[in-house]
Design a protein around this motif. Structure first.
Motif, PDB file in Angstrom:
ATOM      1  N   THR A 442     -11.104  46.943 -23.437  1.00 55.55           N
ATOM      2  CA  THR A 442     -12.169  46.623 -24.392  1.00 55.55           C
ATOM      3  C   THR A 442     -12.032  45.235 -25.005  1.00 55.55           C
ATOM      4  OG1 THR A 442     -10.891  47.712 -26.163  1.00 55.55           O
ATOM      5  CG2 THR A 442     -12.505  49.057 -24.977  1.00 55.55           C
ATOM      6  N   CYS A 443     -11.092  44.431 -24.483  1.00 59.45           N
ATOM      7  CA  CYS A 443     -10.828  43.108 -25.063  1.00 59.45           C
ATOM      8  C   CYS A 443     -11.998  42.157 -24.810  1.00 59.45           C
ATOM      9  CB  CYS A 443      -9.542  42.547 -24.458  1.00 59.45           C
ATOM     10  SG  CYS A 443      -9.088  40.922 -25.087  1.00 59.45           S
ATOM     11  N   THR A 444     -12.438  41.480 -25.865  1.00 62.69           N
ATOM     12  CA  THR A 444     -13.508  40.483 -25.740  1.00 62.69           C
ATOM     13  C   THR A 444     -13.010  39.068 -26.010  1.00 62.69           C
ATOM     14  OG1 THR A 444     -14.107  40.816 -28.071  1.00 62.69           O
ATOM     15  CG2 THR A 444     -15.285  42.139 -26.416  1.00 62.69           C
ATOM     16  N   GLY A 445     -11.789  38.944 -26.470  1.00 67.13           N
ATOM     17  CA  GLY A 445     -11.219  37.648 -26.825  1.00 67.13           C
ATOM     18  C   GLY A 445     -10.157  37.868 -27.883  1.00 67.13           C
ATOM     19  N   GLY A 446      -9.860  36.848 -28.659  1.00 67.54           N
ATOM     20  CA  GLY A 446      -8.848  37.013 -29.697  1.00 67.54           C
ATOM     21  C   GLY A 446      -8.769  35.822 -30.617  1.00 67.54           C
ATOM     22  N   LYS A 447      -7.862  35.939 -31.562  1.00 66.01           N
ATOM     23  CA  LYS A 447      -7.592  34.848 -32.489  1.00 66.01           C
ATOM     24  C   LYS A 447      -6.125  34.453 -32.347  1.00 66.01           C
ATOM     25  CE  LYS A 447     -11.127  35.774 -35.985  1.00 66.01           C
ATOM     26  NZ  LYS A 447     -11.399  35.989 -37.409  1.00 66.01           N
ATOM     27  N   VAL A 448      -5.895  33.169 -32.142  1.00 67.03           N
ATOM     28  CA  VAL A 448      -4.540  32.630 -32.039  1.00 67.03           C
ATOM     29  C   VAL A 448      -4.331  31.667 -33.189  1.00 67.03           C
ATOM     30  CG1 VAL A 448      -2.920  31.331 -30.618  1.00 67.03           C
ATOM     31  CG2 VAL A 448      -4.570  32.871 -29.534  1.00 67.03           C
ATOM     32  N   GLU A 449      -3.368  32.019 -34.050  1.00 62.18           N
ATOM     33  CA  GLU A 449      -3.144  31.249 -35.281  1.00 62.18           C
ATOM     34  C   GLU A 449      -4.450  31.127 -36.074  1.00 62.18           C
ATOM     35  OE1 GLU A 449      -0.134  30.788 -35.893  1.00 62.18           O
ATOM     36  OE2 GLU A 449       0.673  31.096 -33.885  1.00 62.18           O
ATOM     37  N   PRO A 475     -14.048  46.191 -18.059  1.00 67.70           N
ATOM     38  CA  PRO A 475     -13.381  45.229 -17.163  1.00 67.70           C
ATOM     39  C   PRO A 475     -14.319  44.741 -16.067  1.00 67.70           C
ATOM     40  CG  PRO A 475     -11.958  47.101 -17.606  1.00 67.70           C
ATOM     41  CD  PRO A 475     -13.308  47.459 -18.165  1.00 67.70           C
ATOM     42  N   LYS A 476     -14.125  43.489 -15.668  1.00 71.37           N
ATOM     43  CA  LYS A 476     -14.946  42.873 -14.631  1.00 71.37           C
ATOM     44  C   LYS A 476     -14.032  42.295 -13.551  1.00 71.37           C
ATOM     45  CE  LYS A 476     -18.376  41.589 -18.126  1.00 71.37           C
ATOM     46  NZ  LYS A 476     -17.647  42.294 -19.204  1.00 71.37           N
ATOM     47  N   LEU A 477     -14.572  42.211 -12.342  1.00 70.06           N
ATOM     48  CA  LEU A 477     -13.776  41.704 -11.230  1.00 70.06           C
ATOM     49  C   LEU A 477     -13.315  40.271 -11.455  1.00 70.06           C
ATOM     50  CD1 LEU A 477     -15.406  43.071  -7.948  1.00 70.06           C
ATOM     51  CD2 LEU A 477     -13.067  43.438  -8.763  1.00 70.06           C
ATOM     52  N   ASP A 478     -14.145  39.452 -12.128  1.00 70.40           N
ATOM     53  CA  ASP A 478     -13.756  38.050 -12.318  1.00 70.40           C
ATOM     54  C   ASP A 478     -12.572  37.899 -13.272  1.00 70.40           C
ATOM     55  OD1 ASP A 478     -14.942  38.576 -14.738  1.00 70.40           O
ATOM     56  OD2 ASP A 478     -16.425  36.973 -14.627  1.00 70.40           O
ATOM     57  N   TRP A 479     -12.184  38.970 -13.975  1.00 65.58           N
ATOM     58  CA  TRP A 479     -10.984  38.929 -14.809  1.00 65.58           C
ATOM     59  C   TRP A 479      -9.744  38.672 -13.947  1.00 65.58           C
ATOM     60  CZ3 TRP A 479     -11.206  43.361 -19.025  1.00 65.58           C
ATOM     61  CH2 TRP A 479     -12.281  43.091 -19.892  1.00 65.58           C
ATOM     62  N   LEU A 480      -9.813  39.086 -12.681  1.00 68.66           N
ATOM     63  CA  LEU A 480      -8.663  38.917 -11.797  1.00 68.66           C
ATOM     64  C   LEU A 480      -8.364  37.450 -11.520  1.00 68.66           C
ATOM     65  CD1 LEU A 480      -9.400  41.736  -9.189  1.00 68.66           C
ATOM     66  CD2 LEU A 480      -7.688  41.783 -11.011  1.00 68.66           C
ATOM     67  N   SER A 481      -9.317  36.566 -11.803  1.00 69.96           N
ATOM     68  CA  SER A 481      -9.101  35.144 -11.543  1.00 69.96           C
ATOM     69  C   SER A 481      -8.152  34.506 -12.552  1.00 69.96           C
ATOM     70  CB  SER A 481     -10.442  34.392 -11.542  1.00 69.96           C
ATOM     71  OG  SER A 481     -11.038  34.427 -12.840  1.00 69.96           O
ATOM     72  N   PHE A 482      -7.922  35.158 -13.717  1.00 67.50           N
ATOM     73  CA  PHE A 482      -7.011  34.569 -14.703  1.00 67.50           C
ATOM     74  C   PHE A 482      -5.968  35.546 -15.247  1.00 67.50           C
ATOM     75  CE2 PHE A 482     -11.066  35.582 -16.835  1.00 67.50           C
ATOM     76  CZ  PHE A 482     -10.656  36.486 -17.803  1.00 67.50           C
ATOM     77  N   ALA A 483      -6.077  36.822 -14.926  1.00 69.22           N
ATOM     78  CA  ALA A 483      -5.016  37.762 -15.311  1.00 69.22           C
ATOM     79  C   ALA A 483      -3.873  37.618 -14.313  1.00 69.22           C
ATOM     80  CB  ALA A 483      -5.544  39.194 -15.309  1.00 69.22           C
ATOM     81  N   ILE A 484      -2.626  37.448 -14.798  1.00 66.65           N
ATOM     82  CA  ILE A 484      -1.507  37.198 -13.878  1.00 66.65           C
ATOM     83  C   ILE A 484      -0.470  38.316 -13.849  1.00 66.65           C
ATOM     84  CG2 ILE A 484      -1.772  34.710 -14.258  1.00 66.65           C
ATOM     85  CD1 ILE A 484       1.038  34.884 -15.664  1.00 66.65           C
ATOM     86  N   THR A 485      -0.416  39.179 -14.860  1.00 71.95           N
ATOM     87  CA  THR A 485       0.595  40.237 -14.864  1.00 71.95           C
ATOM     88  C   THR A 485       0.144  41.376 -13.963  1.00 71.95           C
ATOM     89  OG1 THR A 485      -0.351  41.301 -16.826  1.00 71.95           O
ATOM     90  CG2 THR A 485       1.373  39.660 -17.201  1.00 71.95           C
ATOM     91  N   SER A 486       1.103  42.000 -13.294  1.00 72.51           N
ATOM     92  CA  SER A 486       0.767  43.077 -12.354  1.00 72.51           C
ATOM     93  C   SER A 486       0.098  44.240 -13.066  1.00 72.51           C
ATOM     94  CB  SER A 486       2.032  43.551 -11.634  1.00 72.51           C
ATOM     95  OG  SER A 486       3.015  43.975 -12.561  1.00 72.51           O
ATOM     96  N   LYS A 487       0.530  44.533 -14.294  1.00 72.04           N
ATOM     97  CA  LYS A 487      -0.073  45.643 -15.029  1.00 72.04           C
ATOM     98  C   LYS A 487      -1.545  45.378 -15.292  1.00 72.04           C
ATOM     99  CE  LYS A 487       0.086  48.317 -19.308  1.00 72.04           C
ATOM    100  NZ  LYS A 487       0.763  48.549 -20.602  1.00 72.04           N
ATOM    101  N   ALA A 488      -1.860  44.181 -15.773  1.00 68.85           N
ATOM    102  CA  ALA A 488      -3.259  43.857 -16.076  1.00 68.85           C
ATOM    103  C   ALA A 488      -4.097  43.902 -14.812  1.00 68.85           C
ATOM    104  CB  ALA A 488      -3.338  42.479 -16.733  1.00 68.85           C
ATOM    105  N   ARG A 489      -3.614  43.321 -13.728  1.00 67.04           N
ATOM    106  CA  ARG A 489      -4.397  43.263 -12.490  1.00 67.04           C
ATOM    107  C   ARG A 489      -4.621  44.655 -11.911  1.00 67.04           C
ATOM    108  NH1 ARG A 489      -5.019  38.258 -10.403  1.00 67.04           N
ATOM    109  NH2 ARG A 489      -5.257  39.055  -8.281  1.00 67.04           N
ATOM    110  N   GLU A 490      -3.598  45.485 -11.953  1.00 73.88           N
ATOM    111  CA  GLU A 490      -3.728  46.848 -11.438  1.00 73.88           C
ATOM    112  C   GLU A 490      -4.738  47.652 -12.258  1.00 73.88           C
ATOM    113  OE1 GLU A 490      -1.008  50.885 -10.898  1.00 73.88           O
ATOM    114  OE2 GLU A 490      -0.066  48.981 -11.448  1.00 73.88           O
TER     115      GLU A 490
END
Length: 753
Positions: A442-449, A475-490
């Motif tokens: 359900t992530c749409t983005g976030g706040k960093v600092e 989740p969308k297929l294009d998320w796979l273009s920037f997700a790098i951890t195996s858990k997220a991609r799976e």
């Protein structure tokens, strides 16, 4: 100096520290260094900088104490001393890093930057006890000298807060020293500092036990000193006679180490002297020639003298002279029975060995059984090698030593202060999935600092990240273009596939309703041709396209009708009597099932040499009740009587139906598909395949298994000769524990689930 900034006690202390620092840094610094800094400090104070922190700590006095202790205990380089004194100026806003670089150079600026970055981490104090916090500290430091400065900084702070009014602050600093800086000092071999940090930590966190041990040691000090003197006196005389030049002394174990042994062995304070063998030790330090053979000879000479005088416990002999520890530690340790049969540990080493041990290069943390971490240990060993190789100015040699021990990882905080480790290059989306799969979905983005960032933001060590979510997010297929951890991609792939399957089911129902509304009977074979003609590789892709409105459902129906009408047109233009049955020889490239001999009787009489095909929609095998259907091409297609298409064919094309039956007792090997469902137990699939492989009448050709929620669903492709063999095999498979049902599929058209 602005008088109001210091109280009377602090004025005296500052002047004393100032003169001591001048004296201690005379050989390593440049003339006027400290005076230049003090002039800047005066201006900073006048302009309202250098204010006490919220705990009442005077930052200038603390920096002066740290730099003096650093110069006294470690003989640091000039840049380390100056960086300590300049850091409060940058932290208070009086000076910038650019100004520091302009006036003091790049190396000092690097140290100041590292100290400020590490200090910024203390807003996340609850994470200090985390192993990841130590890793983040190392990653932030960028220079080993920063870590050494911080260890001394904490030592100075611990000495200062003995009677601080804020109990919570004192305990926080004490826990931090014990869990973070004492282990770091231990790994660097700064054993004296490590012991002092641990003792003070125990004092502030468990004053009762600290006081009890300290009082016990003090009360027995005279007795202990007398015993050590009695032990040493005759030994010293024998050593002198041997011609060795040496020092001999006794040492008492640190209070924290004693408490550790008490906990492990279940000892109370009253039994310290009788239960802890190495409560005190005798150390013999020999002035030997600077070559290894001479050192070994002298150490073993001293050993033989000790063991001649006192009964040795050979089981407790530790020979780290002949074979030094990996960390460089060299010494002979032996436990002997002293006067009154009391066990005494004796340590024998040369002056060089003692210097290395005392200065930290021996890395006592591993000698004492500290926990190892391969990468960090290897890196620390490199640091020790550099220090040990230095004849003069060891800190000059490690100035450019890159601290990349954790360069392949990033460490980030949650708003609550929890600390997480991720691989280098991880994004905000990876972090969301790392915390919890639902958060990732359900992530749409976030706040960093506090600043809004997109899903593909690449995390930096020290970031504080807040994840933003929406219940409508998927989740969308294009998320796979920037997700790098195996858990997220799976998880992304799994979720997208599940969503596609749901959409496919909805689209399938929609298409069926449209067919029904238009009173169209669906022929599966024609539908498959429709899907292929429209350019879709799988049935699921076809239905997903309808669900996502990429493909208009009416276009799909129109394409189906055009294909269906083309086949019907050919058939309706030819009467049943005009059909000419195609011989096998007429189409050599069209593989038929009569190649191994005729097994069917077509019509009332057996007709040899007639081309026929076993229909793929129901896969008939020898023994099934079947009928023949004359296709538009003139070939006979054999269908099972319970084929899903049977009713449609018999109603619409009755004149093309012919009677057929099997001839003989068995047919050629044919593959049938068995659908199996059951409990997803370990080994159940192996049992099923084993039953088939043991059967002389069946051959396993393929197997496909999916598991969901503790239940497995599978399809087995099995070659058999007749229907009776299929029935027997189904009965055996149903007998396997955990199998719910086994059925024969009517068709070989499978939807991607």
């Amino acid at each position: 100096m602005a008088e109001a900034y210091f109280n009377e006690e602090e004025k005296i202390l500052f002047k004393d520290l100032f003169h001591r620092l001048i004296a201690l840094s005379r050989e390593i610094g440049e003339k006027g260094d400290v005076n230049r800094i003090i002039r800047g400090v005066r201006n900073a104070i006048i302009n309202g900088h250098y204010k006490r922190d919220r705990y009442g700590i005077n930052p200038l006095l603390h920096a002066m104490s740290t730099s003096t202790t650093l110069a006294d205990r470690l003989s640091p380089d000039r840049d380390m001393i100056i960086a300590v004194l300049l850091t409060p100026a940058v932290s208070s806003g009086f000076a910038t890093l650019d100004v520091i670089k302009e006036h003091w150079g790049a190396d000092i600026t690097k140290l100041v930057r590292g100290l400020i970055k590490i200090t910024s981490l203390y807003s996340h104090r609850q994470a200090v006890e985390s192993e990841n916090f130590r890793r983040l500290l190392m990653a932030f430091a960028d220079d080993i000298r920063v870590i050494i400065i911080m260890i001394v900084d904490r030592l100075v702070l611990m000495r200062k807060i003995n009677h601080h009014a804020n109990v919570s602050f004192v305990q926080d600093v004490a826990y931090e020293a014990n869990y973070l800086y004492a282990p770091l000092a231990h790994r660097l071999g700064l054993y004296g500092i490590k012991s002092e940090l641990e003792d003070m930590s125990l004092k502030y966190t468990n004053r009762e036990i600290y006081t009890a041990i300290a009082h016990r040691l003090n009360s027995k000090k005279a007795e202990r000193d007398a015993y050590i003197a009695d032990f040493i006196a005759p030994l010293k005389e024998r050593l002198i006679k041997s011609g060795l030049k040496f020092d001999i002394k006794g040492r008492t174990k640190s209070i924290y180490s004693i408490w550790n042994k008490m906990r492990k062995q279940g000892i109370d304070v009253e039994n310290l002297e009788t239960k802890i063998y190495d409560l005190f030790a005798i150390r013999i330090i020999i002035d030997s020639e600077d070559d290894h053979d001479s050192e070994k000879r002298d150490c073993w000479t001293a050993y033989s003298i000790v063991t001649d005088m006192y009964e040795p416990n050979i089981a407790r002999l530790k020979d780290w002279v002949q074979k030094p520890k990996r960390n460089g530690y060299e010494s002979l340790h032996i436990t002997v029975a002293g006067p009154n049969n009391k066990p005494v540990e004796v340590q024998i080493r040369t002056r060089r060995m003692d210097l290395i041990a005392e200065k930290g290069l021996a890395a006592h943390w591993k000698y004492k059984g500290g926990h190892s971490e391969a990468t960090f240990d290897s890196w620390m060993n490199n640091v020790r090698d550099i220090l040990e190789a230095a004849k003069t100015g060891p800190f000059e040699l490690i100035k450019n030593f890159k601290m990349d021990v954790y360069s392949k990882e990033v460490f980030v905080f949650t708003p609550k202060g929890d600390l997480y480790k991720l691989p280098l290059g991880a994004t905000l989306l990876d972090f969301a999935f790392h915390i919890h799969s639902k958060l990732g979905y359900t992530c749409t983005g976030g706040k960093v600092e506090g600043k809004n960032k997109k899903l593909n933001y690449v995390l930096q060590s020290g970031d504080t990240v807040e994840i933003l979510t929406s219940n409508s997010q998927k989740p969308k297929l294009d998320w796979l273009s920037f997700a790098i951890t195996s858990k997220a991609r799976e998880k992304i792939r799994q979720s997208v596939k599940e969503e596609q399957n749901r959409e496919a089911e909805v689209a399938k129902e929609l298409l069926q309703r449209r067919f029904k509304n238009r009173k169209i009977d669906v022929d599966e074979a024609t539908l498959m041709k429709t899907i292929k003609k429209l350019g879709y590789k799988t049935v699921t892709e076809f239905y997903v396209a309808i669900a996502s409105e990429v493909l208009d459902v009416n276009k799909a129906i129109d394409t189906y009708l055009s294909l269906s009408n083309a086949e019907t047109q050919v058939a309706e233009n030819v009467s049943a009597e005009a059909f000419t049955l195609m011989n096998k020889e007429d189409e050599q490239t069209d593989k038929d099932n009569s190649a191994n001999g005729d097994v069917l009787i077509i019509g009332e009489n057996a007709v040899k040499g007639i081309k026929y095909k076993l229909s793929k929609c129901c896969n008939p095998i020898f023994g099934d009740e079947v009928f023949g259907f004359i296709s538009a091409e003139g070939a006979i297609k054999i269908h099972r009587c319970d084929c899903p298409n049977a009713a449609h064919l018999k109603e619409k094309y009755r004149y093309r139906i012919i009677n057929v039956k099997w001839q003989g007792t068995e047919g050629v090997m044919s593959t049938v598909m068995l659908k199996v469902t059951g409990r997803d137990d370990v080994g159940i699939v192996t049992q099923l395949s084993s039953i088939i492989n043991k059967s002389k009448s069946a051959i396993l050709r393929s197997i496909s298994i999916n598991s969901n929620g503790g239940t497995f669903m599978g399809t087995l492709g099995v070659s058999v000769k007749n229907e009776e063999m299929v029935s027997q095999l189904i009965t055996k498979l149903k007998g396997v524990k955990g199998v719910y049902d086994v059925t024969r599929e009517n068709r070989n058209i499978h939807y991607n689930q």
